[in-house]
Design an enzyme around this catalytic site. Sequence first.
Site, PDB file in Angstrom:
ATOM      1  NE  ARG B 254      89.720   7.306  44.276  1.00 14.39           N
ATOM      2  CZ  ARG B 254      90.917   7.620  43.755  1.00 14.39           C
ATOM      3  NH1 ARG B 254      91.715   8.476  44.366  1.00 14.39           N
ATOM      4  NH2 ARG B 254      91.320   7.064  42.622  1.00 14.39           N
ATOM      5  CG  HIS B 258      90.265  12.428  43.214  1.00 19.08           C
ATOM      6  ND1 HIS B 258      90.318  12.438  44.588  1.00 19.08           N
ATOM      7  CD2 HIS B 258      90.180  13.723  42.835  1.00 19.08           C
ATOM      8  CE1 HIS B 258      90.281  13.699  45.008  1.00 19.08           C
ATOM      9  NE2 HIS B 258      90.192  14.490  43.967  1.00 19.08           N
ATOM     10  CE1 TYR B 267      94.872   6.643  41.096  1.00 17.31           C
ATOM     11  CE2 TYR B 267      94.817   8.169  39.244  1.00 17.31           C
ATOM     12  CZ  TYR B 267      94.224   7.638  40.367  1.00 17.31           C
ATOM     13  OH  TYR B 267      92.994   8.096  40.774  1.00 17.31           O
TER      14      TYR B 267
HETATM   15  C1  TPP Z   1      94.969  22.654  49.488  1.00 18.08           C
HETATM   16  C2  TPP Z   1      94.581  21.753  48.367  1.00 18.08           C
HETATM   17  N1  TPP Z   1      95.548  21.233  47.581  1.00 18.08           N
HETATM   18  C3  TPP Z   1      95.228  20.433  46.552  1.00 18.08           C
HETATM   19  C4  TPP Z   1      93.933  20.126  46.290  1.00 18.08           C
HETATM   20  C5  TPP Z   1      93.586  19.240  45.110  1.00 18.08           C
HETATM   21  N2  TPP Z   1      93.079  17.969  45.596  1.00 18.08           N
HETATM   22  C6  TPP Z   1      91.755  17.740  45.693  1.00 18.08           C
HETATM   23  S1  TPP Z   1      91.422  16.276  46.386  1.00 18.08           S
HETATM   24  C7  TPP Z   1      93.061  15.900  46.552  1.00 18.08           C
HETATM   25  C8  TPP Z   1      93.453  14.609  47.178  1.00 18.08           C
HETATM   26  C9  TPP Z   1      92.836  14.429  48.525  1.00 18.08           C
HETATM   27  O1  TPP Z   1      93.157  13.178  49.045  1.00 18.08           O
HETATM   28  P1  TPP Z   1      92.604  12.703  50.446  1.00 18.08           P
HETATM   29  O2  TPP Z   1      92.858  13.728  51.490  1.00 18.08           O
HETATM   30  O3  TPP Z   1      93.138  11.350  50.681  1.00 18.08           O
HETATM   31  O4  TPP Z   1      91.022  12.663  50.251  1.00 18.08           O
HETATM   32  P2  TPP Z   1      90.176  11.771  49.221  1.00 18.08           P
HETATM   33  O5  TPP Z   1      90.015  12.601  47.986  1.00 18.08           O
HETATM   34  O6  TPP Z   1      90.891  10.502  48.995  1.00 18.08           O
HETATM   35  O7  TPP Z   1      88.842  11.584  49.868  1.00 18.08           O
HETATM   36  C10 TPP Z   1      93.845  16.932  46.044  1.00 18.08           C
HETATM   37  C11 TPP Z   1      95.309  16.920  45.980  1.00 18.08           C
HETATM   38  C12 TPP Z   1      92.953  20.702  47.127  1.00 18.08           C
HETATM   39  N3  TPP Z   1      91.647  20.464  46.938  1.00 18.08           N
HETATM   40  N4  TPP Z   1      93.300  21.498  48.154  1.00 18.08           N
END
Ligand code: TPP
Lengths: 326, 357
Positions: B254, B258, B267
């Site tokens: 990425r 985020h 971080y």
């Molecule tokens: C059930 C849930 N918990 C927390 C979140 C908050 N949240 C949004 S994105 C994220 C991280 C996701 O990481 P990853 O699965 O690696 O996907 P990326 O964003 O890196 O594409 C979090 C914790 C959420 N959207 N849904």
Amino acid sequence: MTVLTLSKALNEGMRKAMEDDSKVLIMGEDVGKLGGVFRVTDGLQKDFGEDRVIDTPLAESGIIGTAIGLALRGFRPVCEIQFDGFVFPAADQIITQLAKMPMRALGAIKLPIVVRIPCGGGIGAVEHHSESPESYFIHTAGLRVVACSNPADAYSMIQQAIQSDDPVIFFEPKRRYWEKAEVDTGSTDWWAPFDQAQVVRQGSDVTLLAYGPMVKTCLEAATAAAEEGRSMEVIDLRSLNPLDTGRVFESVRKTGRAVVVHEAPVTGGFGAELAARITEQCFYHLESPVLRVGGFSTPYPPSKLEEHYLPDLDRVLDAVDRAFGY
Amino acid sequence: MTADAPPELVQLLTPEGERVEHPDYDIDLTPEEVRSLYRDLVLVRRIDLEAVALQRHGELGIWASLLGQEAAQIGSGRALTDDDMAFPTYREHGVAWCRDVDPVKLLGLFRGVNHGGWDPAEHNFHLYTIVIGSQTLHAVGYAMGIQRDGGDGATIVYFGDGASSQGDVNESFVWASVFNAPIVFFCQNNQWAISEPIEKQSRIPLYRRANGFGFPGVRVDGNDVFACLAVTRQALKNAREGQGPTLIEAFTYRMGAHTTTDDPTRYRVASELEAWKLKDPIERVKAYLFKNELADQEFFDAVDAEAEKLGADLRRRCVEMPDPTPMAMFEHVYSSEHRQLDEERTAYAGYLEGFES
Ligand SMILES: Cc1ncc(C[n+]2csc(CCOP(=O)(O)OP(=O)(O)O)c2C)c(N)n1
Ligand SMILES: [Mg+2]
């Protein structure tokens, strides 16, 4: 006295609780190095270490389930659910396990777990980031459910929640995180029991009952109404389960009218519970039915429409007008 | 293979733009096809950059950038046939592009005018899913449907490294395995779940988790569009031919925050980003095209001009997007009339009229 934002007050409260009791742990997604997406746990991992401030894997059921295990082992976990809409993957652990285990053990088990949930709308977020899920938890026996509305309460109530031997669902009004106020962090003399409601504005014509983000809205409505000669009493319920019925009934018997305001949908919402209890206990004092102002019976809308969905000053005053129309 | 053997990575195009062989995967692309992939990569990056800029200008509430993940998304997206069904997270703008979803439709959710914006059946591209991991179960169910109604396609579901921890995702692996569902699990391991590095989610390379569930897993260079295309094609083919699920871990990065509200400097170290910049998914295709004289400057200029035009067009159409009317809130909640909701709608319409008079 120090001036703190609501989020910083929570942070200071947790810091104090961690200093006072080495069994207090913080756990959740991004709570460590980042300090949480709202920075509520900012700096705590740096000062208390990774064993006490735990960045968990991304799984809410896992967070609550393992917190239960830690509590069985004598710890006092404070779990952060990143946003209201993401508490649902944890609902099973909260409702079937956390709420009921102590009672099944005939009191031999205590689960002093706090589940912190930033709640409510008004920040222009995408879906699942603006919900008010309190009713699901109020409906579940075994959980204490509280909501703070201002920095001082945030500071005291989070510590009281952590000290409680019962599981506490702790709602934080996310759009008020940046509100500032003076907080006396040097003494506890001013602390009210965290299951006690507070009259935050005295009035004589109608009682507005609110909690969390809507307290400020109601106070603004009361100020506006005062200019038109209408005197509104505003009660910050603070605790939703248990409910401080004494203070609520006393106020409603005095004013004769009650309007409940919350962001959550009116259908099956906490306002219904309040209305029923007030009607039962204050029937002969009522000049009008208890009215409710809340979200519509729709999913939380796209953010361009949230100002329509969320109760605002006008909708509160409109309900008060209707209460006076009876 | 022992548990601590070094992870294997399928790569067909090096960061320097050299074609390399792999014993299990190969791809035979015409020059025209390579140029087309390059164009896709450039255009989706442009859409993404434009969306970031729109957010900065207050036209979007938030945006989840795909920067750095273009090859994973275009490679896998171009492996899909019309019959295949894709289930995205909230970051699959490149896959949406491959499914012919008008980019402006992606903006609706982030601008706050709607929660979705396109008809999934029209594109065989489901709505974005924000609740982490939920869509993996929907995708498996959909694949089970294909099994039962004799359809021709397979299903692909996207999720992140962070999502791999969710119960739903693990349950979806169990379901897919037990029912031998025609599904490809496409995990973009971009190394981060907001502020949490992959080590917070897994002690083993993610692709190896598949073994425990009883189906194959493969790690592919997620910045290599050739490899992503080849591996996904094969996995989809296997699924269609009744060989069940595959987990593909696209090893990528990425490159941006985020989302536009995140500040990654809190971080992660800058040197990490610098290292990954050398593995840029677009530069290597460009180098390959150049080296092999498959494209001239005129071609690259034309793609850039097209990207410019696409960006300007997106900007204009985003700003022109109409706001929803308040009454839209009450629509589509139920498929037919609903007493209480209808009462609320009428009452609120009346209330709003009160302000007009
Ligand atoms: C059930 C849930 N918990 C927390 C979140 C908050 N949240 C949004 S994105 C994220 C991280 C996701 O990481 P990853 O699965 O690696 O996907 P990326 O964003 O890196 O594409 C979090 C914790 C959420 N959207 N849904
Ligand atoms: Mg990730």
